[in-house]
Design a protein around this motif. Sequence first.
Motif, PDB file in Angstrom:
ATOM      1  N   THR A  99       0.122   5.791   0.248  1.00  0.00           N
ATOM      2  CA  THR A  99      -0.817   6.908   0.285  1.00  0.00           C
ATOM      3  C   THR A  99      -0.160   8.120  -0.349  1.00  0.00           C
ATOM      4  OG1 THR A  99      -1.878   6.109   2.301  1.00  0.00           O
ATOM      5  CG2 THR A  99      -2.215   8.418   1.718  1.00  0.00           C
ATOM      6  N   LEU A 113      -4.821   9.965  -1.797  1.00  0.00           N
ATOM      7  CA  LEU A 113      -5.211   8.760  -2.521  1.00  0.00           C
ATOM      8  C   LEU A 113      -4.580   7.571  -1.801  1.00  0.00           C
ATOM      9  CD1 LEU A 113      -6.731   7.736  -5.079  1.00  0.00           C
ATOM     10  CD2 LEU A 113      -4.472   7.610  -6.167  1.00  0.00           C
ATOM     11  N   SER A 149       0.831  -1.202   0.000  1.00  0.00           N
ATOM     12  CA  SER A 149       0.000   0.000   0.000  1.00  0.00           C
ATOM     13  C   SER A 149       0.867   1.253   0.000  1.00  0.00           C
ATOM     14  CB  SER A 149      -0.903   0.025   1.241  1.00  0.00           C
ATOM     15  OG  SER A 149      -1.767  -1.078   1.281  1.00  0.00           O
ATOM     16  N   ARG A 171      -9.905  -0.766  -4.585  1.00  0.00           N
ATOM     17  CA  ARG A 171      -8.523  -0.810  -4.102  1.00  0.00           C
ATOM     18  C   ARG A 171      -8.025   0.556  -3.664  1.00  0.00           C
ATOM     19  NH1 ARG A 171      -4.369  -2.089  -7.374  1.00  0.00           N
ATOM     20  NH2 ARG A 171      -5.386  -1.247  -9.251  1.00  0.00           N
ATOM     21  N   PHE A 172      -8.487   1.602  -4.341  1.00  0.00           N
ATOM     22  CA  PHE A 172      -8.026   2.951  -4.056  1.00  0.00           C
ATOM     23  C   PHE A 172      -9.157   3.756  -3.409  1.00  0.00           C
ATOM     24  CE2 PHE A 172      -4.617   3.416  -7.652  1.00  0.00           C
ATOM     25  CZ  PHE A 172      -4.047   2.227  -7.237  1.00  0.00           C
ATOM     26  N   VAL A 210      -9.223   0.706 -10.614  1.00  0.00           N
ATOM     27  CA  VAL A 210      -8.777   0.925  -9.235  1.00  0.00           C
ATOM     28  C   VAL A 210      -9.913   0.806  -8.223  1.00  0.00           C
ATOM     29  CG1 VAL A 210      -6.948   2.450 -10.056  1.00  0.00           C
ATOM     30  CG2 VAL A 210      -9.104   3.437  -9.227  1.00  0.00           C
ATOM     31  N   ASP A 219       0.132  -0.924 -11.665  1.00  0.00           N
ATOM     32  CA  ASP A 219      -0.127   0.396 -11.078  1.00  0.00           C
ATOM     33  C   ASP A 219       1.097   1.307 -11.152  1.00  0.00           C
ATOM     34  OD1 ASP A 219      -1.971  -1.356  -8.597  1.00  0.00           O
ATOM     35  OD2 ASP A 219      -2.819  -0.115 -10.197  1.00  0.00           O
ATOM     36  N   MET A 241      -3.862   3.820  -1.653  1.00  0.00           N
ATOM     37  CA  MET A 241      -3.777   2.764  -2.663  1.00  0.00           C
ATOM     38  C   MET A 241      -3.409   1.451  -1.979  1.00  0.00           C
ATOM     39  SD  MET A 241      -1.784   4.826  -5.690  1.00  0.00           S
ATOM     40  CE  MET A 241      -0.233   4.890  -4.796  1.00  0.00           C
ATOM     41  N   TYR A 266     -14.481   6.458  -9.292  1.00  0.00           N
ATOM     42  CA  TYR A 266     -13.299   5.645  -9.505  1.00  0.00           C
ATOM     43  C   TYR A 266     -13.346   4.963 -10.862  1.00  0.00           C
ATOM     44  CZ  TYR A 266     -12.708   6.176  -4.473  1.00  0.00           C
ATOM     45  OH  TYR A 266     -12.555   6.700  -3.221  1.00  0.00           O
ATOM     46  N   TYR A 279       1.980   9.587 -10.924  1.00  0.00           N
ATOM     47  CA  TYR A 279       0.649   9.969 -10.491  1.00  0.00           C
ATOM     48  C   TYR A 279       0.561  11.484 -10.352  1.00  0.00           C
ATOM     49  CZ  TYR A 279      -0.673   5.137  -9.656  1.00  0.00           C
ATOM     50  OH  TYR A 279      -0.992   3.809  -9.822  1.00  0.00           O
ATOM     51  N   LEU A 311      -1.595  -3.121  -4.375  1.00  0.00           N
ATOM     52  CA  LEU A 311      -0.921  -2.622  -5.574  1.00  0.00           C
ATOM     53  C   LEU A 311      -0.332  -3.757  -6.399  1.00  0.00           C
ATOM     54  CD1 LEU A 311       0.724   0.475  -3.919  1.00  0.00           C
ATOM     55  CD2 LEU A 311      -0.866   0.551  -5.843  1.00  0.00           C
TER      56      LEU A 311
END
Length: 128
Positions: A19, A81, A17, A67-68, A64, A90, A83, A60, A94, A86
């Motif tokens: 963020t 965000l 994960s 998951r996000f 994603v 991905d 996430m 979304y 971003y 992953l």
Amino acid sequence: QVQLVESGGGLVQAGGSLTLSCAGSGRTFRQYGMAWFRQAPGKEREFISGVSWGGGDTYYADSVKDRFTISRDYAKNSVSLQMNSLTPEDTAVYFCAARLGASATDWGTSPSKPADYWGQGTQVTVSS
């Protein structure tokens, strides 16, 4: 004038994960719907998630969904965000984007409509 600065990118193993955060400046930041896009090498920029200027709705992309999670903090003038789960697919740069008065649905149904402001991007790399 709104300036956007992303942070939180990095290298993570598959299944992990991260963020991402997007810090916004300007007195009118809260009037902007916000979104996250990503661009992988050799691919076009892809919309992945949006949140309305009022923060009440989110949107979304299928890639994603579940998951996000996008969220915004008006006190901190930021959008995050989260996430999870992953995968190497991905991996991308971003970007956060701002569009005055946009709803989440506006972002989701018209992702190619020009944004008013863009951040500089943050790299996310997911290793297998």
